[in-house]
Design an enzyme around this catalytic site. Structure first.
Site, short mmCIF file in Angstrom:
data_model
loop_
_atom_site.label_atom_id
_atom_site.label_comp_id
_atom_site.label_asym_id
_atom_site.label_seq_id
_atom_site.Cartn_x
_atom_site.Cartn_y
_atom_site.Cartn_z
N GLU A 234 39.27 28.97 26.23
CA GLU A 234 39.11 27.72 26.62
C GLU A 234 38.10 27.34 27.68
OE1 GLU A 234 43.50 26.46 25.90
OE2 GLU A 234 43.05 26.86 27.98
N CYS B 49 42.93 37.85 30.38
CA CYS B 49 42.45 38.46 31.56
C CYS B 49 43.51 39.69 31.64
CB CYS B 49 42.56 37.61 32.61
SG CYS B 49 41.89 38.33 34.28
N CYS C 20 47.10 38.74 38.07
CA CYS C 20 47.36 37.64 39.39
C CYS C 20 48.65 37.05 38.95
CB CYS C 20 46.30 36.85 39.58
SG CYS C 20 44.76 37.71 39.92
N GLY D 8 39.48 34.59 32.36
CA GLY D 8 39.05 36.09 32.46
C GLY D 8 38.34 36.54 33.81
N GLU D 9 37.98 37.60 34.13
CA GLU D 9 37.26 38.12 35.19
C GLU D 9 36.00 38.22 34.96
OE1 GLU D 9 37.51 38.51 38.82
OE2 GLU D 9 35.60 39.36 38.18
N SER E 211 32.69 33.02 39.30
CA SER E 211 34.02 33.31 40.29
C SER E 211 34.48 34.77 39.97
CB SER E 211 34.90 32.10 40.01
OG SER E 211 35.97 32.38 40.77
N SER F 162 37.27 34.56 45.11
CA SER F 162 38.98 34.09 45.26
C SER F 162 39.75 34.89 46.31
CB SER F 162 39.69 34.09 43.77
OG SER F 162 38.80 33.45 42.90
N CYS G 80 42.34 24.83 37.56
CA CYS G 80 42.29 26.27 37.93
C CYS G 80 43.78 27.05 37.54
CB CYS G 80 42.00 26.53 39.41
SG CYS G 80 40.28 26.49 39.73
S1 SF4 Z 1 43.20 34.21 38.53
FE1 SF4 Z 1 41.31 34.98 37.42
S2 SF4 Z 1 41.14 37.36 37.54
FE2 SF4 Z 1 43.42 36.80 38.14
S3 SF4 Z 1 44.67 36.82 36.11
FE3 SF4 Z 1 43.78 34.52 36.37
S4 SF4 Z 1 41.66 34.53 35.40
FE4 SF4 Z 1 42.27 36.76 35.54
#
Ligand code: SF4
Length: 354
Positions: A108, A128, A132, A173-174, A205, A227, A346
């Site tokens: 997305e 991802c 988290c 994603g990271e 980010s 973050s 977010c």
């Molecule tokens: S906050 Fe970012 S790194 Fe953590 S699970 Fe969500 S998308 Fe992945």
């Protein structure tokens, strides 16, 4: 089977094979285009400009390059920019798009507009693997890395890409877990022959993957946002599992070193959850961690995910944090949450359009 039918099937198979091995130009650097087209650098630059600035969908239409180069290109490549498969508009004007690539990976993208800027929030992965707990993308699971083509398509495949002024890697994603493709996309976004966006208008980010951040800092001048969630390691670890291997305080030290070069904006994103990480103790911890680093703190209201009882800190509390940070000499701002009603804010992205 009759001989003619066999020949027909083999012919069809060969045709499909040729189509399948055609490379996508979108996602290639000017040098890669030069090699693929067997052209001069000047012709490769013209092709890149047509592709990334004019989003041409047939290279035959480029008048300024020789016929031989055009033929070589159409034999070996396709422009490769594709469109979103669905979209949803929020009451505040934010639009969330769903893309699906050739490998059926979904991801997305969010388009945010205000009077001064048009920002695209892109995904770097489908899902991802960072896990988290308060992020819907994490719960969606990991479906794979996105290519530079997939990342760039999230800008070029939108209805008015020429209006885009800023790109932030804050979608699914990271980014540091897919560093090569993210770096390549950043380079194409900012290159003169590419989309020609200022590197100061591109922000990546991360929850903090130290080797990826180090590599990124060495190879790009784009902005970086870490973050944080908590200034205390044991507490941060519960919300950001990456903390265990890559402690935030070490990353901040590293960012501080690079910050002195003054080339880019470094920031820390601090999502504020009521009675969880918005106490006076947290405020003091933040001051100690960030003071003297030149890193900016971006305070963000928490967007609750389904099934989670946590709520955002009040606007007054967020304002209080900002005020206290600023008078202690730390640059701080508050980010407005947008697109909540279409799960575009977010932590809420998880291919929920269909
Ligand atoms: S906050 Fe970012 S790194 Fe953590 S699970 Fe969500 S998308 Fe992945």
């Amino acid at each position: 089977m009759k001989i003619n039918t066999k020949v027909l099937i083999i012919g069809l198979f060969l045709q499909i094979s040729v189509i399948m091995i055609k490379r996508s130009l979108c996602g290639l650097t000017v040098d890669e285009i030069r090699i693929l087209a067997g052209s001069s650098m000047s012709h490769a630059t013209t092709i890149a400009n047509y592709l990334y600035k004019k989003r041409i969908n047939d290279t035959i239409l480029i008048q300024e390059i020789p016929k031989k180069v055009k033929e070589e290109l159409s034999k070996k490549s396709i422009p490769g920019i594709y469109r979103p498969v669905a979209s949803k508009r929020s009451s505040d004007g934010t639009i969330k798009y769903l893309f699906r690539n050739e490998s059926e990976q979904e991801f997305e993208t969010v388009l945010l507009t205000d009077s001064k800027r048009t920002t695209v929030c892109v995904s770097s992965q489908s899902g991802c693997r960072m896990g988290c707990p308060f992020c819907v993308t994490g719960k969606f699971g990991f479906r794979g890395n996105l290519s530079a083509r997939d990342i760039l398509t999230q800008v070029l495949g939108l209805p008015d890409p020429e209006k885009v002024t800023h790109v932030v890697f804050m979608g699914m994603g990271e980014p540091m877990d897919n560093i090569e493709n993210v770096l390549k996309a950043c380079n194409i976004l900012s290159a003169e022959w590419g989309l020609a966006l200022s590197q100061h208008n591109i922000t990546v980010s991360t929850v903090g993957i130290t080797p990826g951040i180090e590599y990124f800092l060495e190879n790009s001048n784009c902005n970086i946002a870490l973050s944080l969630y908590s200034p205390f390691p044991e507490e941060r670890y519960r919300t950001v599992p990456a903390e265990k291997k890559y402690p935030a305080h070490k990353i901040i030290q590293m960012m501080k070193g690079y910050h002195s070069s003054g080339k880019r904006r470094m920031s820390v994103a601090y999502v504020m959850i009521r009675n969880t990480n918005d106490t006076d103790k947290h405020l003091e911890g933040l001051k100690v961690l960030i003071h003297g680093s030149g890193i900016r703190i971006n305070l963000i209201p928490y967007n609750p995910i389904p099934g989670d009882d946590n709520i955002s800190s009040s606007p007054e509390r967020i304002q209080y944090f900002r005020h206290e940070l600023v008078i202690s000499g730390i640059s701080a701002s508050i980010r407005k949450s947008k697109g909540i009603d279409v799960s575009a804010a977010c932590g809420l992205l998880a291919s929920g359009l269909q």
